[in-house]
Design a protein around this motif. Sequence first.
Motif, PDB file in Angstrom:
ATOM      1  N   THR A  12       0.628  -1.063  -0.031  1.00 43.09           N
ATOM      2  CA  THR A  12       0.042  -0.476   0.060  1.00 43.09           C
ATOM      3  C   THR A  12       1.168   0.814   0.120  1.00 43.09           C
ATOM      4  OG1 THR A  12       0.136   0.049   2.346  1.00 43.09           O
ATOM      5  CG2 THR A  12      -2.064  -1.361   1.110  1.00 43.09           C
ATOM      6  N   ILE A  14       3.113   4.793  -0.185  1.00 44.59           N
ATOM      7  CA  ILE A  14       4.538   4.489  -0.831  1.00 44.59           C
ATOM      8  C   ILE A  14       4.897   3.874  -1.011  1.00 44.59           C
ATOM      9  CG2 ILE A  14       6.687   5.779  -0.132  1.00 44.59           C
ATOM     10  CD1 ILE A  14       5.545   7.225   1.954  1.00 44.59           C
ATOM     11  N   ASP A  33       5.859  -7.957   1.817  1.00 47.38           N
ATOM     12  CA  ASP A  33       4.661  -7.795   2.816  1.00 47.38           C
ATOM     13  C   ASP A  33       4.212  -7.554   3.487  1.00 47.38           C
ATOM     14  OD1 ASP A  33       2.424  -5.404   3.716  1.00 47.38           O
ATOM     15  OD2 ASP A  33       3.725  -4.163   2.769  1.00 47.38           O
ATOM     16  N   LEU A  58       6.196 -11.593   3.994  1.00 51.03           N
ATOM     17  CA  LEU A  58       7.865 -10.862   4.773  1.00 51.03           C
ATOM     18  C   LEU A  58       7.377 -10.129   5.773  1.00 51.03           C
ATOM     19  CD1 LEU A  58      10.433 -10.131   4.903  1.00 51.03           C
ATOM     20  CD2 LEU A  58      10.582  -8.497   3.823  1.00 51.03           C
ATOM     21  N   ASN A  59       7.847 -10.629   7.023  1.00 48.26           N
ATOM     22  CA  ASN A  59       7.817  -9.699   7.999  1.00 48.26           C
ATOM     23  C   ASN A  59       8.834  -9.064   8.237  1.00 48.26           C
ATOM     24  OD1 ASN A  59       7.436  -8.596  10.695  1.00 48.26           O
ATOM     25  ND2 ASN A  59       6.157 -10.109  11.348  1.00 48.26           N
ATOM     26  N   VAL A  60       9.056  -7.501   7.935  1.00 53.95           N
ATOM     27  CA  VAL A  60      10.671  -7.277   8.505  1.00 53.95           C
ATOM     28  C   VAL A  60      11.108  -7.263   9.846  1.00 53.95           C
ATOM     29  CG1 VAL A  60      10.195  -5.476   6.564  1.00 53.95           C
ATOM     30  CG2 VAL A  60       9.625  -4.837   8.979  1.00 53.95           C
ATOM     31  N   ASN A  87      11.026   0.096   3.907  1.00 56.50           N
ATOM     32  CA  ASN A  87       9.799   1.398   3.646  1.00 56.50           C
ATOM     33  C   ASN A  87       8.642   0.357   4.398  1.00 56.50           C
ATOM     34  OD1 ASN A  87       7.769   3.488   2.217  1.00 56.50           O
ATOM     35  ND2 ASN A  87       6.687   1.307   1.977  1.00 56.50           N
ATOM     36  N   ALA A 138      12.555   7.475   6.382  1.00 55.46           N
ATOM     37  CA  ALA A 138      12.981   8.217   7.771  1.00 55.46           C
ATOM     38  C   ALA A 138      11.339   9.242   7.385  1.00 55.46           C
ATOM     39  CB  ALA A 138      13.751   8.960   7.559  1.00 55.46           C
ATOM     40  N   TYR A 152       7.265   7.123  17.674  1.00 60.21           N
ATOM     41  CA  TYR A 152       7.438   7.548  16.084  1.00 60.21           C
ATOM     42  C   TYR A 152       8.888   8.047  15.553  1.00 60.21           C
ATOM     43  CZ  TYR A 152       6.716   7.932  11.323  1.00 60.21           C
ATOM     44  OH  TYR A 152       6.516   8.081   9.430  1.00 60.21           O
ATOM     45  N   LYS A 156      12.596   7.615  14.002  1.00 56.05           N
ATOM     46  CA  LYS A 156      13.078   7.979  12.556  1.00 56.05           C
ATOM     47  C   LYS A 156      14.202   8.854  12.583  1.00 56.05           C
ATOM     48  CE  LYS A 156       9.641   6.090  10.264  1.00 56.05           C
ATOM     49  NZ  LYS A 156       9.816   5.832   8.941  1.00 56.05           N
ATOM     50  N   VAL A 185       1.889  12.855   4.869  1.00 56.14           N
ATOM     51  CA  VAL A 185       1.747  12.185   3.551  1.00 56.14           C
ATOM     52  C   VAL A 185       0.226  11.075   3.399  1.00 56.14           C
ATOM     53  CG1 VAL A 185       2.046  10.989   1.264  1.00 56.14           C
ATOM     54  CG2 VAL A 185       3.854  11.143   2.945  1.00 56.14           C
ATOM     55  N   THR A 187      -2.118   8.525   3.115  1.00 52.40           N
ATOM     56  CA  THR A 187      -1.893   6.863   2.877  1.00 52.40           C
ATOM     57  C   THR A 187      -2.413   6.370   3.901  1.00 52.40           C
ATOM     58  OG1 THR A 187       0.298   6.655   4.335  1.00 52.40           O
ATOM     59  CG2 THR A 187       0.459   7.292   1.758  1.00 52.40           C
TER      60      THR A 187
HETATM   61  N1  LIG Z   1       2.270   8.535   5.884  1.00 56.28           N
HETATM   62  C1  LIG Z   1       2.985   9.374   5.869  1.00 56.28           C
HETATM   63  O1  LIG Z   1       2.719  10.895   6.633  1.00 56.28           O
HETATM   64  C2  LIG Z   1       4.514   9.693   6.010  1.00 56.28           C
HETATM   65  C3  LIG Z   1       5.661   9.941   6.471  1.00 56.28           C
HETATM   66  C4  LIG Z   1       6.874  10.210   6.631  1.00 56.28           C
HETATM   67  C5  LIG Z   1       7.126   9.172   6.561  1.00 56.28           C
HETATM   68  N2  LIG Z   1       6.706   8.279   6.226  1.00 56.28           N
HETATM   69  C6  LIG Z   1       7.257   6.683   5.896  1.00 56.28           C
HETATM   70  O2  LIG Z   1       7.254   6.236   5.089  1.00 56.28           O
HETATM   71  C7  LIG Z   1       7.057   4.969   5.055  1.00 56.28           C
HETATM   72  C8  LIG Z   1       5.338   4.159   4.214  1.00 56.28           C
HETATM   73  O3  LIG Z   1       4.158   4.743   5.056  1.00 56.28           O
HETATM   74  P1  LIG Z   1       2.967   4.646   4.496  1.00 56.28           P
HETATM   75  O4  LIG Z   1       2.200   5.892   4.674  1.00 56.28           O
HETATM   76  O5  LIG Z   1       2.684   3.857   2.875  1.00 56.28           O
HETATM   77  O6  LIG Z   1       2.551   3.680   5.185  1.00 56.28           O
HETATM   78  P2  LIG Z   1       1.379   2.369   4.653  1.00 56.28           P
HETATM   79  O7  LIG Z   1       0.543   2.357   6.021  1.00 56.28           O
HETATM   80  O8  LIG Z   1      -0.239   2.968   4.075  1.00 56.28           O
HETATM   81  O9  LIG Z   1       2.065   1.510   4.223  1.00 56.28           O
HETATM   82  C9  LIG Z   1       3.455   0.504   5.343  1.00 56.28           C
HETATM   83  C10 LIG Z   1       3.100  -0.447   5.024  1.00 56.28           C
HETATM   84  O10 LIG Z   1       4.653  -1.072   5.764  1.00 56.28           O
HETATM   85  C11 LIG Z   1       3.826  -2.485   5.988  1.00 56.28           C
HETATM   86  N3  LIG Z   1       3.691  -3.174   7.296  1.00 56.28           N
HETATM   87  C12 LIG Z   1       3.777  -3.053   7.972  1.00 56.28           C
HETATM   88  N4  LIG Z   1       4.599  -3.866   9.790  1.00 56.28           N
HETATM   89  C13 LIG Z   1       5.422  -4.399   8.135  1.00 56.28           C
HETATM   90  C14 LIG Z   1       6.263  -5.885   8.386  1.00 56.28           C
HETATM   91  N5  LIG Z   1       6.219  -6.211  10.011  1.00 56.28           N
HETATM   92  N6  LIG Z   1       7.060  -6.250   8.013  1.00 56.28           N
HETATM   93  C15 LIG Z   1       6.365  -5.401   6.654  1.00 56.28           C
HETATM   94  N7  LIG Z   1       5.735  -4.636   5.625  1.00 56.28           N
HETATM   95  C16 LIG Z   1       5.316  -4.188   6.920  1.00 56.28           C
HETATM   96  C17 LIG Z   1       2.330  -2.208   5.956  1.00 56.28           C
HETATM   97  O11 LIG Z   1       1.212  -3.439   5.830  1.00 56.28           O
HETATM   98  C18 LIG Z   1       1.833  -1.679   4.616  1.00 56.28           C
HETATM   99  O12 LIG Z   1       1.584  -1.860   3.406  1.00 56.28           O
HETATM  100  C19 LIG Z   1       6.597   4.386   6.275  1.00 56.28           C
HETATM  101  O13 LIG Z   1       8.255   3.833   6.779  1.00 56.28           O
HETATM  102  C20 LIG Z   1       6.545   5.469   7.000  1.00 56.28           C
HETATM  103  O14 LIG Z   1       7.270   5.832   8.409  1.00 56.28           O
HETATM  104  C21 LIG Z   1       5.397   8.286   5.876  1.00 56.28           C
END
Ligand SMILES: NC(=O)c1ccc[n+]([C@@H]2O[C@H](COP(=O)([O-])OP(=O)(O)OC[C@H]3O[C@@H](n4cnc5c(N)ncnc54)[C@H](O)[C@@H]3O)[C@@H](O)[C@H]2O)c1
Length: 263
Positions: A12, A14, A33, A58-60, A87, A138, A152, A156, A185, A187
């Motif tokens: 999902t 980013i 994911d 994948l579980n990171v 990510n 980050a 959080y 970062k 962002v 999302t």
């Molecule tokens: N959305 C924001 O505002 C924002 C801002 C700055 C940085 N980020 C960073 O960008 C990255 C992506 O965020 P996003 O907004 O797309 O979030 P999102 O929640 O839309 O997507 C995150 C994805 O990570 C997956 N995930 C969660 N835990 C996991 C694990 N243990 N193993 C594998 N996959 C896992 C989820 O299933 C999901 O598909 C993150 O690191 C987030 O911290 C997001």
Amino acid sequence: MTKSVFITGAATGIGRATALLFAQRGYLVGGYDLNEDGLRVLAADITAVGGTPVVGHLNVTDADEVAQRLAEFTQTSGGRLDVLINNAGLLNAGRFEEISLDVHHREIDVNVKGVVNGLYAAFPYLKATPGAVVVNLASASAIYGQAELANYSATKFFVRAITEALDLEWGQYGIRVIDMWPLYVNTAMTKDVKTGTTQSLGIRLTAQDIATDIVAAVDATWARRLVSQVHFPVGIQAKALALGARFSPAWLTRLVNKGLAGS
Ligand SMILES: NC(=O)c1ccc[n+]([C@@H]2O[C@H](COP(=O)([O-])OP(=O)(O)OC[C@H]3O[C@@H](n4cnc5c(N)ncnc54)[C@H](O)[C@@H]3O)[C@@H](O)[C@H]2O)c1
């Protein structure tokens, strides 16, 4: 030789937008994911843009599974790992003491240990691939600690620090290590988030904005390479905050962040 990119959290947001953009650019894309339904949709969408998807669970936080998925993916890519994108992430907003300790720990496991697991397992493949790049997600919350996102934001800062350090360590192998600093962002991650800074700054960026900047950072211009740019703030607001924090006295940066958070 086809270039390859391995993306965690690709189902999902980013990660998904970035996977599709790299697929459109002819990369072999590995999308991983916990969310396997999301990966099935991603695989179909990669195929629709003419790419060949490789997706998998994948579980990171599971170091063995990270190593296993990277080994499988690089078998498909002929040993190449041009780009690793760490990510996958979690965000829990609220006052620090009102979030359970388990939830704080889980956020650290995914955002910190997940990134360490990815970097550690990917290193041999990155080293074997000329011009390899690591992109860590980050956040603008790595500029100054954020109220209502304390844990959080701290995760970062970890990502920021390990990016800086490995950029220095891995330069000798020709591996670039960079990180992205988006502000909020739109999302699933920010869907129900209401903090002082979401009110004052809004949620203005799209996943596509970040994906576009990730691809541009990977294909860095000669000017960016010349100055070895490591951090990539995304959007006008994050760029202004990063610039302000660099050139303002500490008391002013604190005051601005306190004001934005309304705390
Ligand atoms: N959305 C924001 O505002 C924002 C801002 C700055 C940085 N980020 C960073 O960008 C990255 C992506 O965020 P996003 O907004 O797309 O979030 P999102 O929640 O839309 O997507 C995150 C994805 O990570 C997956 N995930 C969660 N835990 C996991 C694990 N243990 N193993 C594998 N996959 C896992 C989820 O299933 C999901 O598909 C993150 O690191 C987030 O911290 C997001």
